[in-house]
Write an enzyme that holds these catalytic residues in place. Structure first.
Site, PDB file in Angstrom:
ATOM      1  N   SER A  70       0.808  -1.226   0.000  1.00 21.64           N
ATOM      2  CA  SER A  70       0.000   0.000   0.000  1.00 21.64           C
ATOM      3  C   SER A  70       0.839   1.272   0.000  1.00 21.64           C
ATOM      4  CB  SER A  70      -0.934   0.019   1.211  1.00 21.64           C
ATOM      5  OG  SER A  70      -0.206   0.139   2.413  1.00 21.64           O
ATOM      6  N   LYS A  82       1.340   4.295   6.797  1.00 21.05           N
ATOM      7  CA  LYS A  82       0.707   5.204   5.833  1.00 21.05           C
ATOM      8  C   LYS A  82       1.394   6.565   5.904  1.00 21.05           C
ATOM      9  CE  LYS A  82      -2.577   2.137   4.976  1.00 21.05           C
ATOM     10  NZ  LYS A  82      -2.602   1.362   3.709  1.00 21.05           N
TER      11      LYS A  82
END
Length: 251
Positions: free
Chosen positions: A50, A91
């Protein structure tokens, strides 16, 4: 002849002292660098793609232990939040308390408080008709509450990030207290430091300073050089002194 011998013995002892001092200083730097890094950093294994291409699935990263007050836009952070599954995730912070994070503007860019942000760390390869793909496949807008952060993965087409939680309380943001560490480098494979994106520097609060990892690595490397150099210099100095004594005796 006796004076020459004393002089050569003095040189030999000086060489031994220099060698021992170099090894001692080298050990301090080597061990100190490792201990410093162990206190400041924590290793993590990244299970998903991701955050590609910045961090790929299977990479081992080094993350600096920080608290929420040290977080700035653009930081890649490790966090854990019960709403997101209560497991450590990696993230990028794109918004902090008070920001309105939206996508996309006419040029397909993310905006923070209405200011377009160039994101060189994402792959926006050319789309149809030679234009660039948008920074997010889906449009969104979210107001970040105070004390919260809004997070996106760099692989925008597959990342399960704040966009998935827009209907939750806080519009997909998580508390600053959920942050455990800030990723500074990819340790394996050895891809080096993860820089702070300049695109966020003009926004209020600016960007975070680089971590101390380069200094720690430098201390370890200098320590290795001093240890090896000092260990090699001692025997060389002693051998040289013996040769001078032998040459003095034959004369």
């Amino acid at each position: 002849m006796s004076g020459t011998q004393r002089n050569d013995d003095g040189r030999g002892r000086a060489g031994t002292m220099v060698s021992g001092l170099a090894v001692a200083v080298g050990c301090v730097l080597f061990l100190g660098g490792f201990l410093w890094a162990a206190v400041v950093y924590k290793p993590y294994a990244v299970p998903t793609a991701s955050m590609a291409p910045t961090v790929n699935a299977g990479d081992r990263v080094l993350a600096e232990r920080i608290d929420g007050g040290d977080v700035r836009r653009g930081d890649v952070v490790v966090f854990s939040d019960s709403v997101w599954g209560d497991t450590p995730m990696v993230k990028r912070v794109v918004g902090v308390g008070g920001d309105t994070v939206a996508c996309c503007d006419k040029e397909g860019r993310l905006t923070v408080g209405g200011t377009p942000v160039e994101e060189p760390y994402i792959d926006r390869g050319p789309a149809a008709a030679g234009t660039r793909a948008p920074a997010s496949p889906q449009d969104f807008s979210a107001k970040v509450p105070e004390g919260q952060i809004f997070l996106l993965g760099d692989e925008r087409s597959t990342s399960l990030d704040s966009r998935v939680h827009l209907e939750d309380a806080g519009q997909g943001s998580v508390p600053l207290s959920a942050v455990q560490a800030r990723v500074d480098a990819v340790a394996w494979p050895m891809n080096g430091m993860i820089g702070r994106p300049d695109s966020f520097a003009a926004l209020p609060g600016g960007i975070s300073a680089d971590g101390p990892l380069p200094l720690q690595v430098g201390a370890v490397l200098v320590g290795v050089v001093l240890i090896l150099g000092g260990a090699a210099y001692g025997p060389v100095a002693a051998r040289s002194a013996r040769r001078r004594r032998t040459a003095g005796t034959t004369r």
